[in-house]
Design an enzyme around this catalytic site. Structure first.
Site, PDB file in Angstrom:
ATOM      1  N   GLY A 101      -0.477   3.115 -24.326  1.00  0.00           N
ATOM      2  CA  GLY A 101      -0.957   2.153 -23.437  1.00  0.00           C
ATOM      3  C   GLY A 101      -2.304   1.552 -23.865  1.00  0.00           C
ATOM      4  O   GLY A 101      -3.057   1.908 -24.634  1.00  0.00           O
ATOM      5  N   GLN A 102      -2.613   0.461 -22.996  1.00  0.00           N
ATOM      6  CA  GLN A 102      -3.859  -0.129 -23.182  1.00  0.00           C
ATOM      7  C   GLN A 102      -5.204   0.936 -23.312  1.00  0.00           C
ATOM      8  O   GLN A 102      -5.915   0.968 -23.928  1.00  0.00           O
ATOM      9  CB  GLN A 102      -4.125  -1.259 -22.086  1.00  0.00           C
ATOM     10  CG  GLN A 102      -5.563  -1.824 -21.999  1.00  0.00           C
ATOM     11  CD  GLN A 102      -5.732  -2.689 -20.767  1.00  0.00           C
ATOM     12  OE1 GLN A 102      -5.657  -3.763 -21.011  1.00  0.00           O
ATOM     13  NE2 GLN A 102      -6.227  -2.002 -19.732  1.00  0.00           N
ATOM     14  N   ASP A 103      -5.352   1.474 -22.012  1.00  0.00           N
ATOM     15  CA  ASP A 103      -6.378   2.467 -22.023  1.00  0.00           C
ATOM     16  C   ASP A 103      -6.155   3.545 -23.064  1.00  0.00           C
ATOM     17  O   ASP A 103      -7.131   3.994 -23.470  1.00  0.00           O
ATOM     18  CB  ASP A 103      -6.377   3.167 -20.543  1.00  0.00           C
ATOM     19  CG  ASP A 103      -6.668   2.100 -19.626  1.00  0.00           C
ATOM     20  OD1 ASP A 103      -6.771   0.762 -19.891  1.00  0.00           O
ATOM     21  OD2 ASP A 103      -6.542   2.297 -18.288  1.00  0.00           O
ATOM     22  N   GLN A 137       3.900   5.395 -14.740  1.00  0.00           N
ATOM     23  CA  GLN A 137       4.578   4.140 -14.377  1.00  0.00           C
ATOM     24  C   GLN A 137       3.466   3.233 -13.860  1.00  0.00           C
ATOM     25  O   GLN A 137       3.303   3.201 -12.673  1.00  0.00           O
ATOM     26  CB  GLN A 137       5.741   4.282 -13.473  1.00  0.00           C
ATOM     27  CG  GLN A 137       6.716   3.443 -13.484  1.00  0.00           C
ATOM     28  CD  GLN A 137       6.126   1.997 -12.851  1.00  0.00           C
ATOM     29  OE1 GLN A 137       5.718   1.101 -13.833  1.00  0.00           O
ATOM     30  NE2 GLN A 137       6.226   1.817 -11.535  1.00  0.00           N
ATOM     31  N   THR A 162      -6.769   5.153  -8.908  1.00  0.00           N
ATOM     32  CA  THR A 162      -6.717   3.810  -8.980  1.00  0.00           C
ATOM     33  C   THR A 162      -7.295   2.969  -7.667  1.00  0.00           C
ATOM     34  O   THR A 162      -6.906   3.641  -6.412  1.00  0.00           O
ATOM     35  CB  THR A 162      -5.325   3.288  -9.280  1.00  0.00           C
ATOM     36  OG1 THR A 162      -4.871   1.837  -8.770  1.00  0.00           O
ATOM     37  CG2 THR A 162      -4.313   4.001  -8.551  1.00  0.00           C
ATOM     38  N   GLU A 186      -5.678   0.843  -6.477  1.00  0.00           N
ATOM     39  CA  GLU A 186      -4.409   0.402  -5.488  1.00  0.00           C
ATOM     40  C   GLU A 186      -4.247   1.431  -4.236  1.00  0.00           C
ATOM     41  O   GLU A 186      -3.622   1.106  -3.359  1.00  0.00           O
ATOM     42  CB  GLU A 186      -3.085   0.727  -6.301  1.00  0.00           C
ATOM     43  CG  GLU A 186      -2.670  -0.507  -7.029  1.00  0.00           C
ATOM     44  CD  GLU A 186      -2.067  -1.569  -6.098  1.00  0.00           C
ATOM     45  OE1 GLU A 186      -2.640  -2.843  -6.012  1.00  0.00           O
ATOM     46  OE2 GLU A 186      -1.362  -1.364  -5.221  1.00  0.00           O
ATOM     47  N   TYR A 204       3.936   2.936  -5.984  1.00  0.00           N
ATOM     48  CA  TYR A 204       2.900   3.366  -6.894  1.00  0.00           C
ATOM     49  C   TYR A 204       1.749   3.781  -6.474  1.00  0.00           C
ATOM     50  O   TYR A 204       1.265   4.952  -6.685  1.00  0.00           O
ATOM     51  CB  TYR A 204       2.591   1.941  -7.717  1.00  0.00           C
ATOM     52  CG  TYR A 204       1.455   2.130  -8.672  1.00  0.00           C
ATOM     53  CD1 TYR A 204       1.726   2.702  -9.883  1.00  0.00           C
ATOM     54  CD2 TYR A 204       0.160   1.860  -8.138  1.00  0.00           C
ATOM     55  CE1 TYR A 204       0.340   2.859 -10.913  1.00  0.00           C
ATOM     56  CE2 TYR A 204      -1.037   2.024  -8.975  1.00  0.00           C
ATOM     57  CZ  TYR A 204      -0.724   2.686 -10.432  1.00  0.00           C
ATOM     58  OH  TYR A 204      -1.878   2.772 -11.253  1.00  0.00           O
ATOM     59  N   LYS A 226       0.152   7.650  -6.513  1.00  0.00           N
ATOM     60  CA  LYS A 226      -1.305   7.854  -7.213  1.00  0.00           C
ATOM     61  C   LYS A 226      -2.094   8.699  -5.996  1.00  0.00           C
ATOM     62  O   LYS A 226      -3.087   9.317  -6.544  1.00  0.00           O
ATOM     63  CB  LYS A 226      -1.857   6.433  -7.416  1.00  0.00           C
ATOM     64  CG  LYS A 226      -1.353   6.002  -9.164  1.00  0.00           C
ATOM     65  CD  LYS A 226      -1.915   6.884  -9.965  1.00  0.00           C
ATOM     66  CE  LYS A 226      -1.420   6.130 -11.304  1.00  0.00           C
ATOM     67  NZ  LYS A 226      -2.093   6.988 -12.549  1.00  0.00           N
ATOM     68  N   ARG A 242      -3.536  -5.409 -22.874  1.00  0.00           N
ATOM     69  CA  ARG A 242      -2.898  -5.406 -21.602  1.00  0.00           C
ATOM     70  C   ARG A 242      -1.393  -5.858 -21.760  1.00  0.00           C
ATOM     71  O   ARG A 242      -1.071  -6.675 -22.591  1.00  0.00           O
ATOM     72  CB  ARG A 242      -3.471  -6.349 -20.730  1.00  0.00           C
ATOM     73  CG  ARG A 242      -3.193  -6.103 -19.276  1.00  0.00           C
ATOM     74  CD  ARG A 242      -3.415  -4.986 -18.652  1.00  0.00           C
ATOM     75  NE  ARG A 242      -4.057  -4.859 -17.284  1.00  0.00           N
ATOM     76  CZ  ARG A 242      -3.564  -3.904 -16.273  1.00  0.00           C
ATOM     77  NH1 ARG A 242      -2.808  -2.827 -16.673  1.00  0.00           N
ATOM     78  NH2 ARG A 242      -4.225  -4.273 -15.032  1.00  0.00           N
TER      79      ARG A 242
HETATM   80  N1  GDD Z   1       2.046  -8.938 -12.255  1.00  0.00           N
HETATM   81  C1  GDD Z   1       1.880 -10.036 -11.723  1.00  0.00           C
HETATM   82  N2  GDD Z   1       2.607 -11.132 -12.103  1.00  0.00           N
HETATM   83  N3  GDD Z   1       1.116 -10.167 -10.684  1.00  0.00           N
HETATM   84  C2  GDD Z   1       0.985 -11.579  -9.909  1.00  0.00           C
HETATM   85  C3  GDD Z   1       1.831 -12.707 -10.344  1.00  0.00           C
HETATM   86  C4  GDD Z   1       2.512 -12.354 -11.539  1.00  0.00           C
HETATM   87  O1  GDD Z   1       3.132 -13.404 -11.867  1.00  0.00           O
HETATM   88  N4  GDD Z   1       1.226 -13.483  -9.569  1.00  0.00           N
HETATM   89  C5  GDD Z   1       0.409 -13.099  -8.800  1.00  0.00           C
HETATM   90  N5  GDD Z   1       0.064 -11.787  -8.812  1.00  0.00           N
HETATM   91  C6  GDD Z   1      -0.814 -11.030  -8.421  1.00  0.00           C
HETATM   92  C7  GDD Z   1      -0.109  -9.610  -7.827  1.00  0.00           C
HETATM   93  O2  GDD Z   1       0.437  -9.921  -6.461  1.00  0.00           O
HETATM   94  C8  GDD Z   1      -1.241  -8.826  -7.648  1.00  0.00           C
HETATM   95  O3  GDD Z   1      -2.007  -9.027  -6.415  1.00  0.00           O
HETATM   96  C9  GDD Z   1      -2.376  -9.376  -8.705  1.00  0.00           C
HETATM   97  O4  GDD Z   1      -1.573 -10.632  -9.293  1.00  0.00           O
HETATM   98  C10 GDD Z   1      -2.678  -8.614  -9.843  1.00  0.00           C
HETATM   99  O5  GDD Z   1      -1.407  -7.772 -10.162  1.00  0.00           O
HETATM  100  P1  GDD Z   1      -1.126  -6.916 -11.656  1.00  0.00           P
HETATM  101  O6  GDD Z   1      -1.789  -7.729 -12.722  1.00  0.00           O
HETATM  102  O7  GDD Z   1       0.386  -6.547 -11.682  1.00  0.00           O
HETATM  103  O8  GDD Z   1      -2.196  -5.659 -11.312  1.00  0.00           O
HETATM  104  P2  GDD Z   1      -1.995  -4.745 -10.015  1.00  0.00           P
HETATM  105  O9  GDD Z   1      -3.269  -4.978  -9.327  1.00  0.00           O
HETATM  106  O10 GDD Z   1      -0.826  -4.690  -9.374  1.00  0.00           O
HETATM  107  O11 GDD Z   1      -2.248  -3.400 -10.600  1.00  0.00           O
HETATM  108  C11 GDD Z   1      -3.039  -3.123 -11.797  1.00  0.00           C
HETATM  109  O12 GDD Z   1      -4.165  -2.489 -11.401  1.00  0.00           O
HETATM  110  C12 GDD Z   1      -4.308  -1.391 -10.625  1.00  0.00           C
HETATM  111  C13 GDD Z   1      -5.760  -1.177 -10.334  1.00  0.00           C
HETATM  112  O13 GDD Z   1      -6.015  -1.442  -9.173  1.00  0.00           O
HETATM  113  C14 GDD Z   1      -2.226  -2.179 -12.487  1.00  0.00           C
HETATM  114  O14 GDD Z   1      -3.025  -1.753 -13.988  1.00  0.00           O
HETATM  115  C15 GDD Z   1      -2.278  -0.592 -11.934  1.00  0.00           C
HETATM  116  O15 GDD Z   1      -1.491   0.289 -12.889  1.00  0.00           O
HETATM  117  C16 GDD Z   1      -3.614  -0.207 -11.540  1.00  0.00           C
HETATM  118  O16 GDD Z   1      -3.760   0.999 -10.895  1.00  0.00           O
END
Ligand code: GDD
Length: 342
Positions: free
Chosen positions: A13-15, A85, A127, A129, A151, A155, A186
Site C-alpha cells: 500500500g501507499q504507507d 481494508q 485512524t 476515522e 471501518y 479500527k 494513493r
Molecule cells: N472516496 C471518495 N470518493 N470520497 C469522496 C468522494 C468520492 O468521489 N466525494 C466526496 N468524498 C468525501 C468522502 O465522503 C469523505 O468525506 C472524504 O471525501 C474523504 O474520503 P476518502 O478520500 O475516501 O478518505 P476517508 O477520509 O474516508 O478515509 C481515509 O482517511 C482515513 C483517516 O481519517 C482512508 O485512508 C482511511 O483508511 C483512513 O483511516
C-alpha cells in the site's frame, strides 16, 4: 552488528511503500507481508526503488495460524501493522471482511507477539476515522471517539486492544492516530487521488467529467511520506503511547478540487447547490465536476482536524507539506504519467 529487522504488513500500500523506503534507508532488514493477490501492487515499491530490498513473505492477516507461525519464527525487532481494508466507503458492503482484517487480524498479531515475541515493538495504524461524528472541534489523543462506519468501528476495537495489551502485559505497543495522508501513490478510490487523476484525464481529453460525492466534507490532509516518519519515531521511544499525526488544518473536498486545478491552469466556477452543484472550466465553460449521489456515504464524517502537539513535543515530528503543495505534487505526477502513456 546485526541489522535491526522490521516487518511491514500491508507493504504494497501507499504507507507500506513509503515506510519500506524509509526503513531501508535506515539500514533495517525489511520484510513485507503480502497477500496472494497483492503482487500486482508491487509497483509502488518499484517506483520508490526498493522492490529488491524488501523480503516479501506470504502473509494473510486473517489466518491466525499463519500469523502466529510467522511472528514466532522471525521475532522481528519492529512490526508495523499497516494491513487493512482501508477504504471507508466500501466498509458498509464489506463489513465482515473489514472487521476480520481490521479487528481480528490485530488480535492475532498481538496474541502472537504476547506469546512468542514480547520484545517486539509494534505499531498499530489507528485512524482519525475513529473520531467520526466529532465531539470536539479539534481532535487530540484524549478526545472521545464516535466512529461512523464499519471501518471506523473495526479500527476502534484494534486501537483499544493495542492500548489494553500494552497496559495489561507491558508490551511495547504504540498506536498512531493518523489523519488523512495522501501522495501520488494513493489508491485511485480515495478522493484526493481520484481528483488528481481524473482531472488530468479530463484535461487530456480521455474523460468527460468527474463525479464526486460530498463536496463539503472537510479533511486534515497531510503528506504520507512525512507520516511514515512519525510511525518510525513512535517505535524509537522509551515509552509506548498513542499519538495523533495531523497537520492541524482542514480543507473541503471542493477546495481540494480547486487546488488540483491550479497546476493545470484551470479556474473552476461552481454553480448550483447540493446534488445539483456543478463545476465549470471558466475559460471553456466545459462541465468538469458534478455531484453523483452514488458516492455519498450512509453516515458521513463531516469534518476532521487534528491537534498534533503531542507528536511535535514528544516525537519531534512536524508536518512540512501544505495541502496545496500536495495537490500540485499529485497532479504533476498524474499528468506526467498520462503524457508518458501517450
Ligand atoms: N472516496 C471518495 N470518493 N470520497 C469522496 C468522494 C468520492 O468521489 N466525494 C466526496 N468524498 C468525501 C468522502 O465522503 C469523505 O468525506 C472524504 O471525501 C474523504 O474520503 P476518502 O478520500 O475516501 O478518505 P476517508 O477520509 O474516508 O478515509 C481515509 O482517511 C482515513 C483517516 O481519517 C482512508 O485512508 C482511511 O483508511 C483512513 O483511516
Amino acid at each position: 552488528m546485526k541489522k535491526r529487522s522490521a516487518f511491514i504488513t500491508g507493504v504494497s500500500g501507499q504507507d507500506g511503500a513509503y515506510l519500506a523506503q524509509l526503513l531501508v534507508s535506515k539500514g533495517y532488514e525489511v520484510y513485507g507481508g503480502l497477500r496472494r493477490n497483492s503482487h500486482d501492487e508491487l509497483y509502488r515499491l518499484r517506483l520508490l526503488g526498493v522492490q529488491d530490498k524488501v523480503k516479501l513473505l506470504n502473509f494473510e492477516i486473517t489466518d491466525q495460524f499463519g500469523v502466529t507461525e510467522l511472528i514466532s519464527k522471525y521475532r522481528f525487532d519492529e512490526v508495523y501493522n499497516l494491513a487493512a481494508q482501508s477504504f471507508v466507503g466500501a466498509s458498509w458492503d464489506l463489513s465482515v471482511p473489514t472487521t476480520n482484517i481490521n479487528s481480528m487480524g490485530v488480535l492475532y498479531l498481538l496474541e502472537a507477539i504476547k506469546r512468542f515475541s514480547p520484545e517486539t515493538r509494534f505499531y498499530q495504524a489507528s485512524t482519525s476515522e475513529m473520531f467520526g461524528k466529532i465531539v470536539a472541534p479539534i481532535q487530540s489523543e484524549t478526545t472521545p471517539f464516535y466512529p461512523r462506519s464499519p471501518y471506523g468501528v473495526a479500527k476502534l476495537y484494534s486501537h483499544w486492544l493495542t492500548v489494553n495489551y500494552r497496559e495489561s502485559h507491558g508490551l511495547r505497543l504504540s498506536s498512531g492516530i493518523l489523519f488523512n495522508h495522501e501522495a501520488p501513490l494513493r489508491g485511485v478510490e480515495f478522493v484526493t487521488r481520484k481528483i488528481s487523476r481524473q482531472l488530468c484525464e479530463v484535461m487530456n481529453g480521455t474523460r468527460d467529467r468527474i463525479g464526486l460525492g460530498n463536496l463539503d466534507a472537510k479533511r486534515d490532509w497531510g503528506y504520507a511520506k512525512e507520516y511514515v516518519e512519525a510511525m518510525w519515531l513512535m517505535l524509537q521511544q522509551d515509552e509506548f503511547d498513542d499519538f495523533v499525526v495531523a497537520t492541524g488544518k482542514t480543507t473541503t473536498v471542493r477546495d481540494f478540487v480547486e487546488y488540483a486545478c491550479e497546476p493545470l491552469d484551470v479556474e473552476i466556477v461552481w454553480e448550483g447547490e447540493g446534488e445539483n452543484e456543478k463545476g465549470y472550466n471558466r475559460k471553456t465553460n466545459k462541465l468538469i465536476v458534478e455531484v453523483n449521489p452514488e458516492f455519498f456515504r450512509p453516515a458521513e464524517v463531516d469534518v476532521l482536524i487534528g491537534n498534533n502537539e503531542k507528536a511535535r513535543t514528544k516525537l519531534g515530528w512536524q508536518p512540512k507539506t501544505e495541502v496545496k503543495e500536495l495537490a500540485r505534487m499529485m497532479v504533476e505526477f498524474d499528468w506526467a504519467a498520462i503524457q508518458k502513456a501517450g
